[in-house]
Design a protein around this motif. Structure first.
Motif, PDB file in Angstrom:
ATOM      1  N   UNK A  75       0.802  -1.161  -0.001  1.00 42.96           N
ATOM      2  CA  UNK A  75       0.051   0.002  -0.076  1.00 42.96           C
ATOM      3  C   UNK A  75       1.033   1.359   0.065  1.00 42.96           C
ATOM      4  N   UNK A  76       0.243   2.347  -0.577  1.00 39.56           N
ATOM      5  CA  UNK A  76       0.951   3.542  -0.432  1.00 39.56           C
ATOM      6  C   UNK A  76       1.994   3.912  -1.457  1.00 39.56           C
ATOM      7  N   UNK A  77       1.905   3.366  -2.585  1.00 40.46           N
ATOM      8  CA  UNK A  77       2.813   3.370  -3.804  1.00 40.46           C
ATOM      9  C   UNK A  77       3.374   4.861  -4.167  1.00 40.46           C
ATOM     10  N   UNK A  78       2.436   5.884  -3.781  1.00 41.96           N
ATOM     11  CA  UNK A  78       2.742   7.017  -4.016  1.00 41.96           C
ATOM     12  C   UNK A  78       3.689   7.753  -2.815  1.00 41.96           C
ATOM     13  N   UNK A 121      11.980  -0.187  -3.689  1.00 39.25           N
ATOM     14  CA  UNK A 121      10.838  -0.691  -4.459  1.00 39.25           C
ATOM     15  C   UNK A 121      10.590  -0.615  -5.688  1.00 39.25           C
ATOM     16  N   UNK A 122      11.034   0.680  -6.379  1.00 42.83           N
ATOM     17  CA  UNK A 122      10.844   1.088  -7.769  1.00 42.83           C
ATOM     18  C   UNK A 122      12.030   0.151  -8.448  1.00 42.83           C
ATOM     19  N   UNK A 123      13.201   0.033  -8.058  1.00 46.75           N
ATOM     20  CA  UNK A 123      14.004  -0.976  -8.836  1.00 46.75           C
ATOM     21  C   UNK A 123      13.679  -2.295  -8.820  1.00 46.75           C
ATOM     22  N   UNK A 124      13.090  -2.660  -7.389  1.00 44.74           N
ATOM     23  CA  UNK A 124      12.797  -4.302  -7.294  1.00 44.74           C
ATOM     24  C   UNK A 124      11.699  -4.464  -7.861  1.00 44.74           C
ATOM     25  N   UNK A 171       8.597  -7.456 -12.421  1.00 44.22           N
ATOM     26  CA  UNK A 171       7.910  -7.551 -13.539  1.00 44.22           C
ATOM     27  C   UNK A 171       8.443  -8.284 -14.729  1.00 44.22           C
ATOM     28  N   UNK A 172       9.597  -8.410 -14.672  1.00 42.69           N
ATOM     29  CA  UNK A 172      10.290  -9.194 -15.877  1.00 42.69           C
ATOM     30  C   UNK A 172      10.076 -10.782 -15.651  1.00 42.69           C
ATOM     31  N   UNK A 226       7.932   5.677 -12.397  1.00 39.12           N
ATOM     32  CA  UNK A 226       8.649   4.872 -13.357  1.00 39.12           C
ATOM     33  C   UNK A 226       8.174   3.181 -13.264  1.00 39.12           C
ATOM     34  N   UNK A 227       7.860   2.808 -11.881  1.00 40.81           N
ATOM     35  CA  UNK A 227       7.423   1.556 -11.689  1.00 40.81           C
ATOM     36  C   UNK A 227       5.884   1.591 -12.206  1.00 40.81           C
ATOM     37  N   UNK A 228       5.112   2.794 -12.034  1.00 38.42           N
ATOM     38  CA  UNK A 228       3.883   2.759 -12.651  1.00 38.42           C
ATOM     39  C   UNK A 228       3.779   2.452 -14.139  1.00 38.42           C
TER      40      UNK A 228
END
Length: 330
Positions: free
Chosen positions: A79-82, A88-91, A96-97, A118-120
């Motif tokens: 929760x709270x990706x904002x 978390x962005x890099x992981x 996703x791959x 970037x993750x979104x």
């Protein structure tokens, strides 16, 4: 072109990655709950983890999604990706791959910031992801559609007047509105009518007050007075009644001198602005000033300044029904 599937929140279902976006927290909560219940129904051994994106540290995603000894299915809710960390962005992009089999990762972003963009963006072009957009329900038309969809989803019918009565009763809280719909769905009536809604929620002060105000603003003095007396007879206190009617008059005053102003600048929801603009038809500057003054007098009366606050309320209802002008001035 986006590769992620985009589905309505009512059709929320598990996927390798489920991205729940948008500001409407109630809808987001229901979507996440549906995903969890679906997975739990498929396997009671479901292992569930919930973490806050702001607390994320490097490697946590891999640790929580790695297959266990007994290969139980997993659900990870972030929760709270904002407010997410750089880790978390890099992981997340790396995950996703090659998402883990028998694992669902739910990512919740309310859209309040561009943090995690970037993750979104990576989620939205991933064939392993599903996006559930939970747009905010603000406009009156959106709220009408929400209520109608709640009943249609249950294969039930609700009359247009009943929809309006529900929206009058639950003007601000979508969660309360949904709860009311759920209670009405348990009623045995084939079609939910306005009288059924009144049977359940007619005693709400908010419902009575707004009905009184709406009838008065529509010029229906007799109906407004009848509703007012019914509200008092069923235990409504004059103070909140005056407060609710005053709110309607203040909204008219806000719009009167600035009809092109945005809802945000007025501190009002878009549906409230639309309603106030319609209610303003026929009002003059003098009439609105008279109504504002009369509401102040009624407020003082309701709080003990006069011996008969109901009489003061009746006077102001007559005035509002006449667009703020005394009958002798017409």
């Amino acid at each position: 072109m986006s590769k992620a599937k985009i589905i309505d929140w009512r059709r929320a279902a598990p996927d390798s990655v489920v991205f729940v976006s948008g500001p409407e927290e109630f809808l987001a909560g229901r979507a996440i709950r549906m995903v969890r219940e679906t997975l739990k129904g498929q396997d009671d051994a479901l292992e569930i983890h919930e973490i806050e994106a702001s607390d994320y540290s490097a490697g946590t995603l891999l640790n929580l999604t790695s297959p266990s000894l007994f290969a139980e299915p997993r659900l990870l809710i972030i929760r709270g990706l904002e407010r997410c960390s750089d880790d978390l962005i890099s992981d997340g992009i790396a995950y996703l791959e090659h998402p883990t089999a028998d694992t669902t990762v739910v990512l919740r972003h309310n859209g309040s910031s561009v943090r995690g963009k970037k993750l979104v963006d990576a989620i939205r072009v991933s064939s392993h992801a599903t996006e559930i957009n939970c747009a905010e329900i603000k406009k009156d038309a959106d709220r009408v559609s929400f209520v109608q969809a709640e009943f249609a989803h249950a294969d039930r019918k609700i009359a247009p007047a009943a929809v309006r009565a529900l929206l009058d009763a639950f003007a601000d809280d979508i969660a309360e509105l949904a709860s009311a719909c759920n209670q009405l769905l348990m009623d045995s009536s084939e079609t939910i009518s306005e009288s059924v809604v009144d049977r359940y929620y007619g005693g709400r002060v908010e419902t009575n007050a707004f009905k009184v105000a709406d009838a008065a603003l529509a010029g229906k003095s007799g109906e407004a007075l009848s509703l007012l007396r019914h509200a008092i007879a069923t235990g409504a206190d004059p103070v909140p009644l005056v407060a609710a009617i005053s709110m309607k008059i203040r909204q008219l005053a806000k719009i009167f001198g600035n009809r092109s102003a945005s809802p945000q600048s007025l501190g009002m929801a878009p549906w409230q602005v639309d309603r106030a603009r319609k209610d303003l038809v026929g009002w003059t500057d003098d009439g609105l000033a008279n109504a504002v003054s009369a509401m102040a007098i009624a407020d003082a009366a309701a709080k003990g300044a006069e011996r008969d606050p109901i009489y003061a309320l009746e006077k102001v209802i007559h005035l509002i029904s006449n667009k703020g002008l005394s009958e002798s001035s017409n």
